[in-house]
Design a protein around this motif. Structure first.
Motif, PDB file in Angstrom:
ATOM      1  N   SER A  94      -3.232  -1.092  -3.461  1.00  0.00           N
ATOM      2  CA  SER A  94      -2.148  -2.068  -3.322  1.00  0.00           C
ATOM      3  C   SER A  94      -1.413  -1.885  -2.008  1.00  0.00           C
ATOM      4  O   SER A  94      -1.033  -2.857  -1.341  1.00  0.00           O
ATOM      5  N   VAL A 130       5.950  -0.343 -13.114  1.00  0.00           N
ATOM      6  CA  VAL A 130       4.787  -0.124 -13.977  1.00  0.00           C
ATOM      7  C   VAL A 130       4.754   1.313 -14.486  1.00  0.00           C
ATOM      8  O   VAL A 130       4.438   1.568 -15.653  1.00  0.00           O
ATOM      9  N   THR A 141       0.692 -12.015  -8.256  1.00  0.00           N
ATOM     10  CA  THR A 141      -0.074 -11.191  -9.195  1.00  0.00           C
ATOM     11  C   THR A 141       0.648  -9.891  -9.509  1.00  0.00           C
ATOM     12  O   THR A 141       0.781  -9.504 -10.679  1.00  0.00           O
ATOM     13  N   VAL A 142       1.124  -9.199  -8.470  1.00  0.00           N
ATOM     14  CA  VAL A 142       1.745  -7.902  -8.727  1.00  0.00           C
ATOM     15  C   VAL A 142       3.110  -8.067  -9.405  1.00  0.00           C
ATOM     16  O   VAL A 142       3.482  -7.266 -10.280  1.00  0.00           O
ATOM     17  N   TYR A 143       3.869  -9.089  -9.026  1.00  0.00           N
ATOM     18  CA  TYR A 143       5.157  -9.315  -9.693  1.00  0.00           C
ATOM     19  C   TYR A 143       4.942  -9.650 -11.175  1.00  0.00           C
ATOM     20  O   TYR A 143       5.619  -9.110 -12.057  1.00  0.00           O
ATOM     21  N   SER A 182       2.333  -8.971 -13.019  1.00  0.00           N
ATOM     22  CA  SER A 182       1.764  -7.811 -13.723  1.00  0.00           C
ATOM     23  C   SER A 182       2.855  -6.817 -14.098  1.00  0.00           C
ATOM     24  O   SER A 182       2.865  -6.274 -15.205  1.00  0.00           O
ATOM     25  N   ALA A 183       3.782  -6.578 -13.161  1.00  0.00           N
ATOM     26  CA  ALA A 183       4.885  -5.668 -13.461  1.00  0.00           C
ATOM     27  C   ALA A 183       5.766  -6.231 -14.580  1.00  0.00           C
ATOM     28  O   ALA A 183       6.174  -5.508 -15.499  1.00  0.00           O
ATOM     29  N   ALA A 214       4.837  -8.346 -16.926  1.00  0.00           N
ATOM     30  CA  ALA A 214       4.083  -8.298 -18.181  1.00  0.00           C
ATOM     31  C   ALA A 214       4.078  -6.896 -18.768  1.00  0.00           C
ATOM     32  O   ALA A 214       4.186  -6.720 -19.997  1.00  0.00           O
ATOM     33  N   SER A 215       3.963  -5.869 -17.913  1.00  0.00           N
ATOM     34  CA  SER A 215       3.953  -4.496 -18.427  1.00  0.00           C
ATOM     35  C   SER A 215       5.266  -4.148 -19.116  1.00  0.00           C
ATOM     36  O   SER A 215       5.283  -3.473 -20.152  1.00  0.00           O
TER      37      SER A 215
END
Length: 465
Positions: free
Chosen positions: A33, A78, A210-212, A214-215, A217-218
């Motif tokens: 990343s 995360v 995507t990374v925002y 994903s964080a 969602a986690s």
């Protein structure tokens, strides 16, 4: 509820474990990343601008610092979202250290981003730094929110410094730490509306979304969704409250289908007791007995951080849970000798392990370090373990030594490692389990190394506060 309940052998449920290669994959993803961020900056003429002149170079370097800071910030989120694969593979201690390292690095890069960007913009516009700062904050889209985000993140960082943290109650520190989520959220509009790397490239937009997401969602799934589902499913409530010693209280809890809760002796959960104001603040308490059917037991010392309320709980009080967490379980025991060292109330998870593990008589040694005789707890249970299971118990009572040591002051003449070998002569071949505060655990780990215990055979849990 009595110690007789604890004496029944609890079923030992195997916990799912993450495969060994998961450590390499997780580390590779984090490193990848950061490489992606650097590549996107390079693709957007970052290197060319860096070499184009002082002002432009400062702005470009500030952009890179901000992008890496944002990426590390999301890695932080995360790391502390309690993702089960991360928890089971690395454990809370290692994750917390990485979270702390990523957090301070991210904040320092964020400060560099602000300073370099202001200097670069001021140099390009040929105006004063203060005038340029005011213009950026008041006229650029999202900058007021970004300024608020910086203030919140600064508050979190300052209160996370060890000296400041020791002066705060756990409740206060935990509440302040939650502002980090708000800080991340407030920083996002600034990147969306004015971030050159976000606006210039569809690939960059795809990566950052995507990374925002994903964080986010986690956090929604593992930090909020799973605990809510488990609390609703098991409907845990207080069954009984027992005073073990002055300021030390055990709480027995019952619930529905607790045999399906994937918890083992040695683990901890975050507990919220629905007994009035303050119920929203979670506290980490370890099990002090193995799960027994639909019964659980925790033991709490009054540390003045809200834990005193535990002694006033009434049977029937509903409880919300997060967890279980922690890797201090019998799954790390190789099946022969075992040495367990506890400081104060750190005895609780180790006591649960002593009831659960099927060690042979004389092959388990417990060392309990306390300051005063009043801190000695569970004497009746330990006596039963001595009589029925052949446990060897050593109680070390006394004030701290003047030097950094896990021993009391009266043992000044012995080295830490020699004292450990005297208390547990076969310790070099044992699995060693530790639970206590940071400094004490560090001292014991140094003693185990000096006594010839491989690091891979030492398993520990530090006090959450």
């Amino acid at each position: 509820m009595t110690a007789a309940v604890v004496g029944r052998r609890a079923p030992r449920h195997p916990l799912p474990t993450a495969p060994a290669w998961w450590a390499d994959v997780a580390g590779a993803l984090a490193a990848l990343s950061l490489l992606v961020v650097a590549a996107l900056w390079t693709a957007d003429r970052g290197v060319q601008e860096l070499l184009a002149g002082v002002a432009t170079g400062l702005t470009s370097l500030g952009r890179l610092a901000g992008l890496v800071s944002a990426d590390l910030m999301l890695i932080q989120v995360v790391l502390m979202a309690r993702v089960p694969l991360l928890e089971r593979r690395f454990g809370q201690d290692r994750i917390a250290r990485w979270h702390r390292l990523a957090g301070f690095t991210s904040f320092h890069l964020l400060l560099a981003h602000v300073l370099l960007t202001v200097l670069g913009y001021a140099g390009t516009a040929r105006r004063g730094v203060l005038a340029e700062t005011g213009d950026l904050v008041l006229t650029y889209p999202g900058m007021l929110l970004a300024t608020a985000a910086l203030a919140l993140l600064a508050l979190v960082v300052v209160t996370s410094v060890r000296a400041a943290r020791r002066r705060l109650r756990y409740e206060s520190w935990h509440l302040l730490h939650l502002y980090a989520y708000l800080g991340v959220a407030l920083a996002l509009p600034h990147q969306l509306w004015t971030g050159a790397d976000f606006l210039a490239s569809p690939l960059a937009r795809a990566y950052w979304w995507t990374v925002y997401l994903s964080a986010l969602a986690s956090v929604l799934v593992w930090r909020l969704g799973l605990p809510a589902w488990r609390s609703l499913r098991h409907r845990i409530e207080v069954a009984a409250v027992v005073t073990e010693a002055p300021g030390i209280t055990s709480v027995w809890l019952r619930g529905r289908d607790l045999h399906r809760l994937p918890v083992r002796a040695g683990q901890f959960l975050l507990w919220r007791f629905l007994d009035g104001p303050g119920w929203s603040r979670a506290h980490p308490y370890s099990l002090s007995a193995p799960p027994q059917g639909d019964l659980l037991r925790i033991t709490v010392k009054d540390l003045g951080d809200g834990s005193a309320r535990v002694g006033t709980l009434r049977p029937g009080t509903r409880v919300l849970i997060e967890g279980p967490y922690g890797r201090l379980t019998g799954q790390h025991w190789r099946g022969d000798g075992i040495t367990l060292l506890a400081c104060g109330v750190g005895l609780t998870p180790l006591l649960a392990l002593l009831w659960e593990l099927p060690y042979a008589p004389g092959r388990a040694v417990l060392v309990h370090r306390v300051r005063t005789p009043d801190d000695l707890v569970f004497s009746a249970e330990l006596d039963r373990l001595v009589a029925e299971r052949g446990l060897v118990v050593h109680r070390l009572v006394g004030p701290r030594a003047a030097r950094p040591s896990w021993l009391p002051a009266y043992a000044e003449g012995l080295s830490d490692a020699e004292a450990l070998r005297r208390l547990s002569p076969d310790v070099a071949g044992h699995d060693v389990f530790l639970c206590g505060p940071d400094g004490w655990v560090d001292a014991v780990r140094a003693a185990t190394r000096a006594a010839g215990v491989p690091d891979a055979h030492v398993h520990h849990e530090r006090f959450a506060w």
